[in-house]
Scaffold this motif. Sequence first.
Motif, short mmCIF file in Angstrom:
data_model
loop_
_atom_site.label_atom_id
_atom_site.label_comp_id
_atom_site.label_asym_id
_atom_site.label_seq_id
_atom_site.Cartn_x
_atom_site.Cartn_y
_atom_site.Cartn_z
N SER A 79 1.26 7.05 5.96
CA SER A 79 2.72 6.99 5.91
C SER A 79 3.28 8.40 5.82
O SER A 79 2.65 9.31 5.28
CB SER A 79 3.19 6.15 4.72
N PHE A 80 4.47 8.57 6.36
CA PHE A 80 5.12 9.88 6.32
C PHE A 80 6.61 9.71 6.51
O PHE A 80 7.08 8.70 7.03
CB PHE A 80 4.55 10.82 7.41
N SER A 81 7.36 10.69 6.05
CA SER A 81 8.81 10.68 6.17
C SER A 81 9.23 11.29 7.49
O SER A 81 8.69 12.31 7.93
CB SER A 81 9.44 11.46 5.01
N SER A 104 13.62 5.76 6.17
CA SER A 104 13.15 6.93 6.94
C SER A 104 11.66 7.19 6.77
O SER A 104 11.18 8.29 7.05
CB SER A 104 13.94 8.20 6.57
N THR A 105 10.91 6.18 6.32
CA THR A 105 9.47 6.29 6.21
C THR A 105 8.80 5.48 7.31
O THR A 105 9.16 4.33 7.54
CB THR A 105 8.96 5.76 4.86
N ARG A 122 0.81 -1.22 0.00
CA ARG A 122 0.00 0.00 0.00
C ARG A 122 0.85 1.26 0.00
O ARG A 122 0.56 2.22 -0.72
CB ARG A 122 -0.90 0.00 1.23
N HIS A 123 1.91 1.29 0.79
CA HIS A 123 2.65 2.54 1.00
C HIS A 123 4.02 2.60 0.34
O HIS A 123 4.61 3.68 0.27
CB HIS A 123 2.79 2.80 2.50
N ALA A 126 -4.84 2.39 -3.71
CA ALA A 126 -3.65 1.90 -4.41
C ALA A 126 -2.40 2.48 -3.76
O ALA A 126 -2.42 3.59 -3.24
CB ALA A 126 -3.70 2.32 -5.88
N PRO A 127 -1.28 1.74 -3.79
CA PRO A 127 -0.04 2.29 -3.26
C PRO A 127 0.43 3.46 -4.10
O PRO A 127 0.17 3.53 -5.30
CB PRO A 127 0.94 1.10 -3.35
N ALA A 128 1.13 4.36 -3.45
CA ALA A 128 1.65 5.51 -4.16
C ALA A 128 2.98 5.90 -3.54
O ALA A 128 3.33 5.46 -2.46
CB ALA A 128 0.67 6.69 -4.08
#
Length: 228
Positions: free
Chosen positions: A71-73, A53-54, A47-48, A207-209
């Motif tokens: 998700s985020f950095s 570093s995520t 998904r992500h 969808a993953p991106a």
Amino acid sequence: MALSFAPPPSADRATPLGRLLEPAEWAAASIPLLRDPRAVITGLHARHLPTPSTAVVAVLDPEERLVASASFSRGNTAADGWEFRNALLDRLRSVIPHDLRRRRPVRTAVLLYCRDGEGRWTEEDGAWMWGLRDACTLHGLRCGAYITLTPGGWQVLGEARGGRRPHAASAPEWTVDANAPASSAVIPRQGRPERMAKGSLDTGGVAPAGLARSGGGAPEAHRHTAAR
């Protein structure tokens, strides 16, 4: 009389004020075990598509079906449990209402962190553990597993469970139909449709991106909300 003093704490210490959890503290916290960790990890990875570093925070229902995720950095912030807690809490608030009115938590938050290095515990992991536990308390969730994704594979810290795939540089093993409902099939990369077994992760209808990043290296949220 000569007097001596202990040196001041190093300004370079990555986790100020002890805002981290040691492995023994994490193990003593009675973190609920995932019934099928590889299915959860593979689904979140598809998904992500996390890169080093995520962080991927996900909320699971009692049957380990995905309710919401984001998700985020991490960016260039110090490995501080307080900062990690705030970042996780911000993402949880953006994707799912809190459960603070319940007598006891029903849903569980898990954290997948993709990083370089080996899979063994580091102080950075301890800060993420501290942040996850505190964010769950403030959002009315059970604190679930903390998982690292490194070039060597995945590891559920505090448990003797890990695997070589997915890893920090692997391609996703599943694809996700962006228009499908949360209960629909996922498609393995071999192309054969399969439904996920009961008790494993339902990857939902997003969808993953790729990960959104700001030009200066600061974290910019790239949020993915599961169908609810």
